[in-house]
Each structure stands twice: as C-alpha cells, then as structure tokens.
Design a protein around this motif. Structure first.
Motif, PDB file in Angstrom:
ATOM      1  N   LEU A  45      50.264 118.859  59.981  1.00  0.00           N
ATOM      2  CA  LEU A  45      49.947 117.438  60.043  1.00  0.00           C
ATOM      3  C   LEU A  45      50.128 116.924  61.462  1.00  0.00           C
ATOM      4  O   LEU A  45      50.696 117.581  62.316  1.00  0.00           O
ATOM      5  N   SER A  46      49.583 115.712  61.682  1.00  0.00           N
ATOM      6  CA  SER A  46      49.633 115.168  63.030  1.00  0.00           C
ATOM      7  C   SER A  46      49.450 113.658  63.020  1.00  0.00           C
ATOM      8  O   SER A  46      49.195 113.055  61.969  1.00  0.00           O
ATOM      9  N   VAL A  47      49.570 113.127  64.181  1.00  0.00           N
ATOM     10  CA  VAL A  47      49.369 111.691  64.385  1.00  0.00           C
ATOM     11  C   VAL A  47      48.022 111.518  65.073  1.00  0.00           C
ATOM     12  O   VAL A  47      47.815 112.060  66.156  1.00  0.00           O
ATOM     13  N   TYR A  53      47.635 104.327  65.416  1.00  0.00           N
ATOM     14  CA  TYR A  53      47.772 105.739  65.086  1.00  0.00           C
ATOM     15  C   TYR A  53      48.618 105.864  63.833  1.00  0.00           C
ATOM     16  O   TYR A  53      49.557 105.097  63.633  1.00  0.00           O
ATOM     17  N   GLY A  54      48.302 106.838  62.991  1.00  0.00           N
ATOM     18  CA  GLY A  54      49.109 107.080  61.804  1.00  0.00           C
ATOM     19  C   GLY A  54      49.256 108.576  61.557  1.00  0.00           C
ATOM     20  O   GLY A  54      48.595 109.401  62.205  1.00  0.00           O
ATOM     21  N   PHE A  55      50.084 108.911  60.636  1.00  0.00           N
ATOM     22  CA  PHE A  55      50.259 110.303  60.221  1.00  0.00           C
ATOM     23  C   PHE A  55      49.120 110.708  59.295  1.00  0.00           C
ATOM     24  O   PHE A  55      48.777 109.956  58.370  1.00  0.00           O
ATOM     25  N   TYR A  56      48.560 111.876  59.548  1.00  0.00           N
ATOM     26  CA  TYR A  56      47.484 112.361  58.680  1.00  0.00           C
ATOM     27  C   TYR A  56      47.688 113.845  58.385  1.00  0.00           C
ATOM     28  O   TYR A  56      48.280 114.582  59.175  1.00  0.00           O
ATOM     29  N   ALA A  57      47.153 114.235  57.248  1.00  0.00           N
ATOM     30  CA  ALA A  57      47.037 115.653  56.938  1.00  0.00           C
ATOM     31  C   ALA A  57      45.730 115.817  56.162  1.00  0.00           C
ATOM     32  O   ALA A  57      45.169 114.843  55.661  1.00  0.00           O
TER      33      ALA A  57
END
Lengths: 299, 299
Positions: free
Chosen positions: A233-235, A162-166
């Motif tokens: 943003l989210s993971v 999992y990573g941070f995305y926007a």
DNA sequence: CCATAGCTATACAAATATGAATATTAGTTA
DNA sequence: TAACTAATATTCATATTTGTATAGCTATGG
C-alpha cells in the motif's frame, strides 16, 4: 572576441564534450571544435585540455567560466524580457508539472483551451526534476511547494489531497489496516527522496519502518502502477487514485494529507499576453476542480 | 538568440546608427542592419525605430540594453583575464598618457625598451580624455591623479612639477612679474577644465581673473605653443618647459606646484608578463628621471 | 532651393562557416 | 586481446554570411 563563442565555451564546459555541447546547442561537433579553437586563438590562451573522453577546462578556462555564466544569466533575462513584451496570443508556451497533472488532468482541459486560444500551442514538459524558470527551461510550472525566489509570480491553486490506498485484490489477500499502527504489517511503496521529499512523508516512513518500504518511485503514476501489482500500500493523490477502479482508499477519516499546489511563472514573462493567458487558464481550471483534488473524504 | 548580436545592439544603441556601430566594430553597415534585424526576428520584438538619422531604441530595447551592458562588462573581464594569462613577452601593449609624456618623454626611452624586449610592440594612445582601463581602451595609463577604483594596480612614479613660464620675447615687451599680485597685469593661457581640473588651478584662475584668461587648451603642448606666440604667460610642466630655449621660468621660488603621477593598470592584466614588463619599465624610467621632472628649482 | 552629408535599404559576387561522412584515438568490457 | 563505445580530428561540398557598390531617403546650410 566573438561573444557567441563564450556560449559555446559554457556549453562545452558544462557538458564536458564538444559532441554533447553540439547536441545541446543544435550544432555539430566539428563546428563546436572550430569555435572553441578560434576563441583560444583570439584569447591567445588554451582554455581546454583535449582528451579522448572530452574537454576539460584549464585553470584559465575555469576563471573565465564564471564570467561566461554571468553572461548567460543576462542573456536569459533578455530573452525573458523580449518574450514578456510579446502581446500577441500566438506561439508556444512551455509548462512543466508532475506526470499525472500533465498526462491525465491537463488533457481533459485542452479542447476548451484550444477553442479559447486557437493561436497558442502548449508544450508540456513532464520531468521529475524541478525545471529552472530563470533559464527558461519552462515558462510556467505547477509546483507542490511555494517557491521563495523573488521575480516569480506565484498563485496558490489547489489543495491537493493525498490518502492511503491499496488495490482491491491486495485487500482481499491481506488484513485491512484500520489504524496507523496496523501499517507495520504491510509493505509500503514510497517516493524517491530526490523528487518528493517532505517532513510528513519522513515521519510516516519512520512509523512504517525502512524494512517495510519495498520500492521507491519517482512519480505518482509509478506508485499507482505498483499498487495495482499488489506490491503493498501507499500514499497517493486522491484525485487520480479515486478514479482508478482497482484501488480503494483506506482510513479516509484518520489519514488525509493536503499539499498546496502553486502555479508559477517568471515576472518578466508574466507581462506577455501569451504566458498570462495560459497562466490564468491553469489557475482557473484548477480552481474549478478544487473539490475533486480534495479526494473522497470531502465528498 | 545569437549572443554576438547583443554586442551589435549595444554598439548601435551607443553610437546611434548602424554605420557608426559598424565603424566601431570593424564591420559594415549592411551587416549590422541584418544582424539587428535578425535579432528582432528571433526575439519577436522591435528593438529600434529606424529614422533617416539613425536608430533609436524602443522601450523594450531600452530594457534590454542594461543586460547587454552587463554582458559587455563580463566579456571585457574575460578578455582581461585571458590577456593576463599570457606569459609570453610578445605582442602589443597599449598605453595612454598625456601628449607630452607620450610624444616627447617616452620616445627617448624607446630604443632601450626595444633592446630589452624585442618581441613587444607599444601603442601609445595620446588622448585627452581618461581612457577606460576596464573596457581595455588601454592596458596601462599614466595618470595625474590617483585612481580610487579597486582592481587597479597603481604605482606612484614621479612628482611632476609645474611652474610659471613666459616666452623670452614676451618678457622683453612686458613687465616681468615678480610676485603673484603682478599677475593681474598679464594675459594668462589656461587649460580646458574637461581635461585638467584641479583646485590649485582654480584658485590661481580666481586670482588672475577670468577676463585675463585669453585662451584655454586641452594639452600642455598647446599651451607651450601659445606661450611661444607671445600670447601671455602660463603654468606648464617644468620638465618640458625647461628644455625649451624660447621659454623662461618666472618666480621659481615663490611658485612651484607638484602633482603626483601614477602608473596604472588593471589587476587582471598585471598578471601578464607582457603588461608587467612595460609597467615596470615605465616606473623604472620615470624614477630615473624623477629629478628632471622636479624642474629648475631643484637643480 | 539646390547641394551636401549622413543615414538606411538593396543586389550580388566573394569569403566564410557549416555539417555529413569518415578517419583516428583512447578507454572499457567480454 | 579483440570488439565496442564515445569521443576528437579531418575532409570537402554546400549553405550562409559578409562586404562592396549603389540607390534612395531626409535633414541641414548657404
């Protein structure tokens, strides 16, 4: 006393009404009513109080319910054993997994599966709650935590990162976060805790602060859709987010969570050629795609 | 899968044939055949191998059998609970006791019982083997050993005395034994050990010698009948033997065995007014006759 | 080697259980 | 208060299940 009527009793007690029980058992409301009625007659005891909202167990009914549940467990075991004894490569296999795995990843493997096992049909149950393998709500599950129960066959399949995305458009209108402490200036989309609850996420949410969590979803897909709506943003899982042109990963080197995914089935079912074929296929294909699930950071 | 079919499976497995299972369940052989057939179809597994002598479980069937037995235990518990919940003084109560108690003692109490509980009907099951209260082969039992299982309600009822007896005509033609060592010169009628086995009887038989034991019976009545045929002497219950003009007690002061008798029922059933009434009646009447059961020696 | 006993399998009429349609009841909401 | 919803009860034509009668099979015993 008719044993089948006890199954009806169980269904009525658990669903709370004749109609609902009939729906669950694929029967009809009048039939359920008559069966319960007859059971009461044979046992010479009132088991339910009838109301216009449904049926409520009497004290005697309550007492009996526990034994009926035991019977159900044994009946379930019998069905599993029988299924496990079936060595033909024909029939239906029910699987449960997350919506993304089920709706996006799995379909890319299905033509190969069909070629290899033309006699097998797959049912993919995409449900947020964890289905009960003991009750055979599903034959095989892909889980993101290792089940601890005995009687289950478990194979570690992938590290799911999992990573941070926007979304790219969100980033055009906001400051790009460069470190974890920048997160305080952004809205965050998170997960419903009934579905996806783990310590790392909790810590992250504390860091971000409850007031910045603008929405909670029960699925990865929901979160991704929210991202593309520029909500914040989210993971999310790298495997799917990386394929989405609209999204961009943030702080890939500083932030990379990985969860183990496990393929699970009941030991009784694992004896079945049918179940084993699907199980092994899943494990094999997940292993092949292992690097993809690791996300951009490992490319 | 139809739960009732598992009950059929159990019956067929235990009796060994469709016909016998049908007799046990009060059904018919074609019906049993069809039900098993349908069960196999639904489970997609062969459960029995058909022979001209009956049906034999397949390995898968064996596996399933255990679970079906569990279901039966739970179903039995349900029936007991339901019976226990019945607070009306109407219906049938099944009792089991020795043939003498059932055929000779009990009938002398029945008119009073009928007067007190006009709504209750009694079934007296005179069987030599110990019936299973858990399976509800009987509701109440009179036993000559204290059952150790939990879940049973047990009341000590009487001391049932046994003494040495011979028929008067036998004594006219043989030396009257005056002490235990004289027994070697007499034929002895004893009990089948599957029915009546206890340490005192074993010691006695050793004293007498196997060669002198000319016959074994499964019931007290059988032994008494054998005595009146002048076959030899034996140990029988004083209560009945003393009433028999043809018999005479030997060595009453030297030889007097007493066994405790117990009235037993299942705890679940004891909650039922019906069962409790019969249970208490039995205990009461046995207590009233306690001195009679003690035999001549105490008169 | 035939007769018998006990079993399973099959055919069909009779009994039984089922579900669609409908009436009825009781809470809930506008 | 009236309309709506979701439940249980009732009715009846239909589908299913059942048991009787019978045939066929296979060991066993005189």
């Amino acid at each position: 006393m008719e044993w089948s009527a006890l199954r009806d009793l169980l269904a009525v007690a658990e669903t709370g009404s004749l109609s609902a029980a009939a729906r669950r058992l694929g029967s009809s409301q009048p039939t359920m009513g008559r069966r319960i009625e007859q059971l009461e007659k044979q046992l010479k005891t009132l088991l339910f109080n009838r109301t216009s909202k449904g049926l409520i167990l009497t004290p005697v009914g309550e007492q009996i319910l526990g034994y009926a549940k035991n019977m159900a467990e044994n009946a379930n075991a019998i069905e599993r054993i029988a299924s496990g004894a079936d060595q033909s490569l024909q029939g239906v296999v029910r699987m449960t997994m997350t919506d993304q795995m089920g709706n996006y990843w799995l379909p890319t493997k299905l033509s190969e599966f069909r070629q290899r096992y033309p006699g097998l049909r797959l049912e993919i149950v995409v449900e947020n709650r964890t289905l009960d393998l003991f009750k055979r709500e599903a034959d095989i599950a892909v889980r993101f935590s290792r089940p601890q129960q005995l009687d289950l066959v478990v194979r570690k399949s992938i590290d799911y990162h999992y990573g941070f995305y926007a979304s790219k458009s969100y980033l055009e209108n906001h400051d790009r976060p460069e470190s974890l402490k920048d997160l305080k200036n952004h809205s965050f989309i998170s997960y419903d805790e009934t579905i996806f609850s783990n310590a790392a996420l909790k810590r992250l949410e504390n860091l971000i602060g409850e007031q910045n969590i603008v929405q909670r979803y029960t699925s990865n897909s929901g979160v991704i859709n929210a991202l593309t709506q520029n909500l914040g943003l989210s993971v999310v899982g790298c495997y799917f987010a990386d394929q989405d042109e609209r999204l961009e990963r943030l702080m890939p080197t500083q932030f990379d969570y990985s969860f183990n995914a496990w393929v699970v089935t009941h030991a009784d079912l694992f004896k079945s050629a049918r179940i084993k074929a699907v199980f092994d296929f899943l494990v094999e294909k997940l292993a092949e795609d292992a690097t993809d699930f690791a996300g951009v950071s490992s490319h």
